[in-house]
Design a protein around this motif. Sequence first.
Motif, PDB file in Angstrom:
ATOM      1  N   SER A 117       0.832  -1.207   0.000  1.00 47.83           N
ATOM      2  CA  SER A 117       0.000   0.000   0.000  1.00 47.83           C
ATOM      3  C   SER A 117       0.868   1.259   0.000  1.00 47.83           C
ATOM      4  O   SER A 117       0.530   2.255  -0.634  1.00 47.83           O
ATOM      5  CB  SER A 117      -0.939   0.014   1.200  1.00 47.83           C
ATOM      6  N   ARG A 118       1.990   1.208   0.694  1.00 47.04           N
ATOM      7  CA  ARG A 118       2.914   2.358   0.684  1.00 47.04           C
ATOM      8  C   ARG A 118       3.488   2.574  -0.714  1.00 47.04           C
ATOM      9  O   ARG A 118       3.615   3.707  -1.176  1.00 47.04           O
ATOM     10  CB  ARG A 118       4.023   2.145   1.705  1.00 47.04           C
ATOM     11  N   ASP A 121       0.665   3.917  -2.912  1.00 43.91           N
ATOM     12  CA  ASP A 121       0.430   5.332  -2.605  1.00 43.91           C
ATOM     13  C   ASP A 121       1.452   6.212  -3.326  1.00 43.91           C
ATOM     14  O   ASP A 121       1.115   7.256  -3.878  1.00 43.91           O
ATOM     15  CB  ASP A 121       0.517   5.594  -1.099  1.00 43.91           C
ATOM     16  N   PHE A 122       2.707   5.777  -3.326  1.00 46.80           N
ATOM     17  CA  PHE A 122       3.756   6.542  -3.990  1.00 46.80           C
ATOM     18  C   PHE A 122       3.551   6.585  -5.505  1.00 46.80           C
ATOM     19  O   PHE A 122       3.660   7.635  -6.132  1.00 46.80           O
ATOM     20  CB  PHE A 122       5.132   5.961  -3.651  1.00 46.80           C
ATOM     21  N   LEU A 123       3.209   5.431  -6.107  1.00 44.89           N
ATOM     22  CA  LEU A 123       2.961   5.392  -7.549  1.00 44.89           C
ATOM     23  C   LEU A 123       1.780   6.283  -7.926  1.00 44.89           C
ATOM     24  O   LEU A 123       1.811   6.994  -8.936  1.00 44.89           O
ATOM     25  CB  LEU A 123       2.713   3.956  -8.014  1.00 44.89           C
ATOM     26  N   THR A 124       0.739   6.258  -7.099  1.00 43.47           N
ATOM     27  CA  THR A 124      -0.426   7.103  -7.337  1.00 43.47           C
ATOM     28  C   THR A 124      -0.050   8.575  -7.229  1.00 43.47           C
ATOM     29  O   THR A 124      -0.456   9.396  -8.059  1.00 43.47           O
ATOM     30  CB  THR A 124      -1.537   6.755  -6.316  1.00 43.47           C
ATOM     31  N   TYR A 125       0.752   8.905  -6.249  1.00 37.90           N
ATOM     32  CA  TYR A 125       1.210  10.287  -6.066  1.00 37.90           C
ATOM     33  C   TYR A 125       1.981  10.763  -7.304  1.00 37.90           C
ATOM     34  O   TYR A 125       1.759  11.866  -7.810  1.00 37.90           O
ATOM     35  CB  TYR A 125       2.077  10.388  -4.812  1.00 37.90           C
ATOM     36  N   LEU A 126       2.885   9.899  -7.800  1.00 34.47           N
ATOM     37  CA  LEU A 126       3.655  10.266  -8.998  1.00 34.47           C
ATOM     38  C   LEU A 126       2.741  10.502 -10.199  1.00 34.47           C
ATOM     39  O   LEU A 126       2.938  11.463 -10.954  1.00 34.47           O
ATOM     40  CB  LEU A 126       4.683   9.183  -9.334  1.00 34.47           C
ATOM     41  N   LEU A 139      -5.561  -1.316  -3.039  1.00 35.06           N
ATOM     42  CA  LEU A 139      -4.475  -2.274  -2.848  1.00 35.06           C
ATOM     43  C   LEU A 139      -3.613  -2.322  -4.111  1.00 35.06           C
ATOM     44  O   LEU A 139      -2.974  -1.332  -4.443  1.00 35.06           O
ATOM     45  CB  LEU A 139      -5.014  -3.634  -2.432  1.00 35.06           C
ATOM     46  N   ASP A 140      -3.618  -3.428  -4.864  1.00 33.20           N
ATOM     47  CA  ASP A 140      -2.758  -3.514  -6.050  1.00 33.20           C
ATOM     48  C   ASP A 140      -3.502  -3.253  -7.351  1.00 33.20           C
ATOM     49  O   ASP A 140      -2.958  -3.457  -8.426  1.00 33.20           O
ATOM     50  CB  ASP A 140      -2.055  -4.876  -6.105  1.00 33.20           C
TER      51      ASP A 140
END
Length: 146
Positions: A117-118, A121-126, A139-140
Amino acid sequence: MRGACAFSIEQLDSQGRLKKIRRGDDWRRSAHNLATRVQDRPDLDANEDLITCCRLLRQVGHHELRIWGQDRADAYRQLPAKDPNQTVCMIPEEGGISCWRHHVLPFGSTASVWAYSRVADFLTYLCRILLRSTANHYLDDHHGVE
């Protein structure tokens, strides 16, 4: 060093046909969840978030929307375990018990869900910052609207 017993989990599709077989572990008797400390639960995006994104984009004049999605295959298997001694698993077999040590986080444990999840979250932020996309994840499973 403690171990867990493994068992199979059969996942069926909507017609009741076998879709995939996943491995399950007895988390109560293993040390797998010692790989993380959890004080709350992950903030997960749901279908309602995707619908809200669509509505907001339509309100500002975007009428040809495209929804995209990506299920990250073997997401949890891509994260190394910090201490493989916490991922030991014992599997009962006909001739006795075999002992296995994972070098990645096992599927389904709290530690693997929180660790991935961390990353998600980072991939989504990017995606949001660099691509100005309405990216979300559950989740994935990553998804968004363009």
